[in-house]
Every structure is written in C-alpha cells, then in structure tokens.
Design an enzyme around this catalytic site. Structure first.
Site, short mmCIF file in Angstrom:
data_model
loop_
_atom_site.label_atom_id
_atom_site.label_comp_id
_atom_site.label_asym_id
_atom_site.label_seq_id
_atom_site.Cartn_x
_atom_site.Cartn_y
_atom_site.Cartn_z
N GLU A 180 1.88 -7.74 7.69
CA GLU A 180 1.48 -6.22 8.14
C GLU A 180 2.45 -5.58 7.47
O GLU A 180 3.14 -4.27 7.35
CB GLU A 180 1.89 -5.40 9.71
CG GLU A 180 1.05 -5.55 10.85
CD GLU A 180 -0.55 -5.53 10.01
OE1 GLU A 180 -1.00 -6.39 9.73
OE2 GLU A 180 -0.55 -4.76 9.63
N ASP A 196 -9.93 0.29 -24.81
CA ASP A 196 -10.22 0.35 -22.91
C ASP A 196 -10.43 1.79 -22.37
O ASP A 196 -9.64 3.11 -22.90
CB ASP A 196 -9.44 -0.53 -22.51
CG ASP A 196 -9.47 -1.80 -22.98
OD1 ASP A 196 -10.22 -2.69 -23.07
OD2 ASP A 196 -8.65 -2.25 -21.74
N PRO A 248 0.95 -1.11 0.49
CA PRO A 248 -0.19 0.20 -0.10
C PRO A 248 0.71 1.62 -0.25
O PRO A 248 0.93 2.33 -0.36
CB PRO A 248 -0.76 0.08 1.96
CG PRO A 248 -0.65 -1.33 2.02
CD PRO A 248 0.29 -2.16 1.17
N ARG A 261 -2.15 -8.06 -21.17
CA ARG A 261 -3.26 -7.81 -21.92
C ARG A 261 -2.67 -6.87 -23.57
O ARG A 261 -2.49 -6.15 -24.32
CB ARG A 261 -4.24 -6.64 -21.78
CG ARG A 261 -5.07 -7.25 -20.65
CD ARG A 261 -6.15 -6.63 -19.86
NE ARG A 261 -7.46 -6.00 -20.89
CZ ARG A 261 -8.19 -6.37 -21.53
NH1 ARG A 261 -8.41 -7.57 -21.48
NH2 ARG A 261 -8.38 -5.55 -22.45
C1 LIG Z 1 1.79 -1.69 5.65
N1 LIG Z 1 0.84 -3.10 5.31
C2 LIG Z 1 -0.60 -2.93 5.56
C3 LIG Z 1 1.18 -4.36 4.02
C4 LIG Z 1 2.51 -3.88 3.85
C5 LIG Z 1 2.94 -4.99 2.18
C6 LIG Z 1 2.17 -5.72 2.88
C7 LIG Z 1 0.80 -6.26 2.31
C8 LIG Z 1 -0.22 -7.07 2.03
N2 LIG Z 1 -1.33 -6.41 1.80
C9 LIG Z 1 -1.37 -5.67 0.56
C10 LIG Z 1 -0.75 -5.44 0.33
C11 LIG Z 1 -0.44 -4.32 -1.07
C12 LIG Z 1 -2.19 -3.67 -1.64
C13 LIG Z 1 -2.10 -2.32 -2.06
N3 LIG Z 1 -2.99 -1.87 -2.03
O1 LIG Z 1 -1.48 -2.96 -3.24
C14 LIG Z 1 -3.24 -3.88 -0.12
N4 LIG Z 1 -2.79 -5.15 0.73
C15 LIG Z 1 0.44 -4.90 3.71
#
Ligand SMILES: CN(C)c1cccc(CNc2ccc(C(N)=O)cn2)c1
Length: 246
Positions: free
Chosen positions: A117, A170, A90, A155
């Site tokens: 996490e 698209d 994220p 794609r």
């Molecule tokens: C800090 N944290 C919560 C976290 C850190 C690393 C991996 C993960 C695994 N989860 C993911 C991965 C990507 C996405 C995205 N939005 O691309 C959403 N969730 C969570």
C-alpha cells in the site's frame, strides 16, 4: 546512462529489457541497467521489507531501512554525480514527454519500485528526489511504471533510435496527437487509403496531416489544444469541426 532499479521482483524486467529498443541500447553501451533487490538489505528477522501501518489501517507499508540501505549501496558502488532517485507512486506528478526529455540528461537514474500500500513517508520525503506517476490508476507494483519511464527516456538518448525510427514526430512532439497512418494495401476489405496520401502533393499531404492531427486532438484530448500554438488555418479548421459537431 546508468539505470538502477530497486525491485522485490527482479525477474519482471528480463523480458522487457531483452527486446527491441532497450536491448539495442544496452548492446550499444548507451544504457546499463542493473536491478537491486531491497530484500538483500533487510537484515531484521525474516528479512522484512514491509510492515503494518502506524495508526492502523489495512495493507502493509514498505519499511524505510531496506530502501535507504539499497540506494546508498548503489550510490557508493556507482559513484555517479549527476544522479536522480525516482519513486514510482500514484501520488506523484504525472509523467510526460517533457519529463522524459529532462530525465534523459542525467548520467544515472535510480528507480524505487514499491508494492503493497505504499512507502514509509521518510522514503518519499528524504530518499526520493522525485515522485512520478504514470497515470491515475493503481497497479500491483511500481515495476511496470518504471519500465514505462525507462522506455520513454531511453528513446531520448542519442544513438538509441536508429535514423529510421521517428522520434521527432512522435505524438507529443508538436503538442498535438499524431495524424492517422496508412500503409499497403491501397484497398483492404473495401476500405481505401485517402487519395491525398497517394497524390504526391507534399504540401497538400502536410495540410491534410495537420488537420487530421487537429481532429484527433480535438476529439480525444481537447486539453492539449490549450497549450499549443495554433495558426490562423488551424483555428479556422477547428471552428469548422465545432460547427459540424453541433
Ligand atoms: C498508494 N499505493 C496504492 C501505492 C503506493 C506506492 C506504490 C504502489 C505500487 N503501485 C503503483 C505504483 C505506481 C503507479 C502509477 N500510477 O505510476 C501505480 N501503481 C502503490
């Protein structure tokens, strides 16, 4: 293109890559997708892939060793020069169609899917070439984000989309969101198809579609309008929209 995925849950991918576009791409040898489990590279007691965070705090962090070893094992076995290691997280830059086009130029993509996490920062800083997020939300793991990126990238690969499918129109190809689509029946529960689409007047249909693309984009994603080239007619139509919505 060779795609390697590092995931603690390899079984998550069978369904997605066993269907439709990606299945065809694999059968046509355009794509070769392999999954590696970092747990196979966790050699300490209990095959640990995560541990508690230094400095305290809830949640577990993915350890660096298994991921470094797994990536290096993949690289040494595949020996592909034009390769990129992508971390799904994220905290990454948000994925776009532009990024999909750029990634389609590599001969190998190596995806690191995390759980818990997050990752030890040495993975983020020294193992990954790029950190990508698919949007502003937290998921259980990086597997679904990796599937999303792989779908969008495949794609883009020549030969994946038959001549039938529409890559060029698209949504994100002309910078606007796609115009509304209709198919048979002409009338359904009193809801009819706009006459212009049945007129056979291709200039009028194109004009209607452009205006409806502008309408959808203005309504749902006004931010995109800043980035796209607008004609005099486009601006005139948007002015009318703005005046009507006041
Ligand atoms: C800090 N944290 C919560 C976290 C850190 C690393 C991996 C993960 C695994 N989860 C993911 C991965 C990507 C996405 C995205 N939005 O691309 C959403 N969730 C969570």
């Amino acid at each position: 293109m060779r795609i390697d995925i590092l995931s603690l849950f390899p079984e998550m991918f069978g369904g997605v890559f066993g269907c439709s576009i990606t299945k065809r791409a694999i059968e046509k040898n355009i794509l070769d997708i392999q999954i590696t489990n970092p747990r196979d590279f966790a050699f300490n007691k209990h095959n640990q892939v995560d541990d508690t965070a230094y400095g305290g705090g809830a949640g577990m962090v993915m350890k660096p060793e298994p991921l470094f070893r797994a990536v290096e094992d993949v690289k040494s076995k595949t020996q592909i020069e034009n390769s990129k290691v992508i971390l799904m997280c994220p905290t990454g830059k948000v994925f776009t169609q532009e990024k999909a086009k750029e990634l389609a130029n590599f001969d190998q993509l190596i995806f690191i899917c995390g759980h818990y996490e997050g990752f030890d920062n040495r993975v983020v800083q020294n193992l990954a070439d790029e950190v990508i997020s698919i949007g502003d939300y937290v998921l259980t793991g990086g597997e679904l984000p990796a599937m999303v990126v792989i779908d969008a990238v495949s794609r883009m690969l020549p030969g994946v989309l038959g001549s039938g499918e529409s890559a060029p129109t698209d949504s994100f190809y002309n910078g606007l969101l796609e115009y509304p689509q209709y198919t048979k029946p002409r009338e359904y529960r009193g809801l009819s198809v706009p006459d212009v689409l049945l007129s056979g007047d291709h200039a009028k249909i194109a004009k209607w579609r452009r205006q409806e693309s502008l309408r959808v984009t203005y309504t749902n994603r006004p931010d995109l309008l800043e980035k796209v080239e607008l004609s005099k007619d486009d601006k005139k139509f948007l002015e009318e929209l703005k005046n009507n919505s006041k």
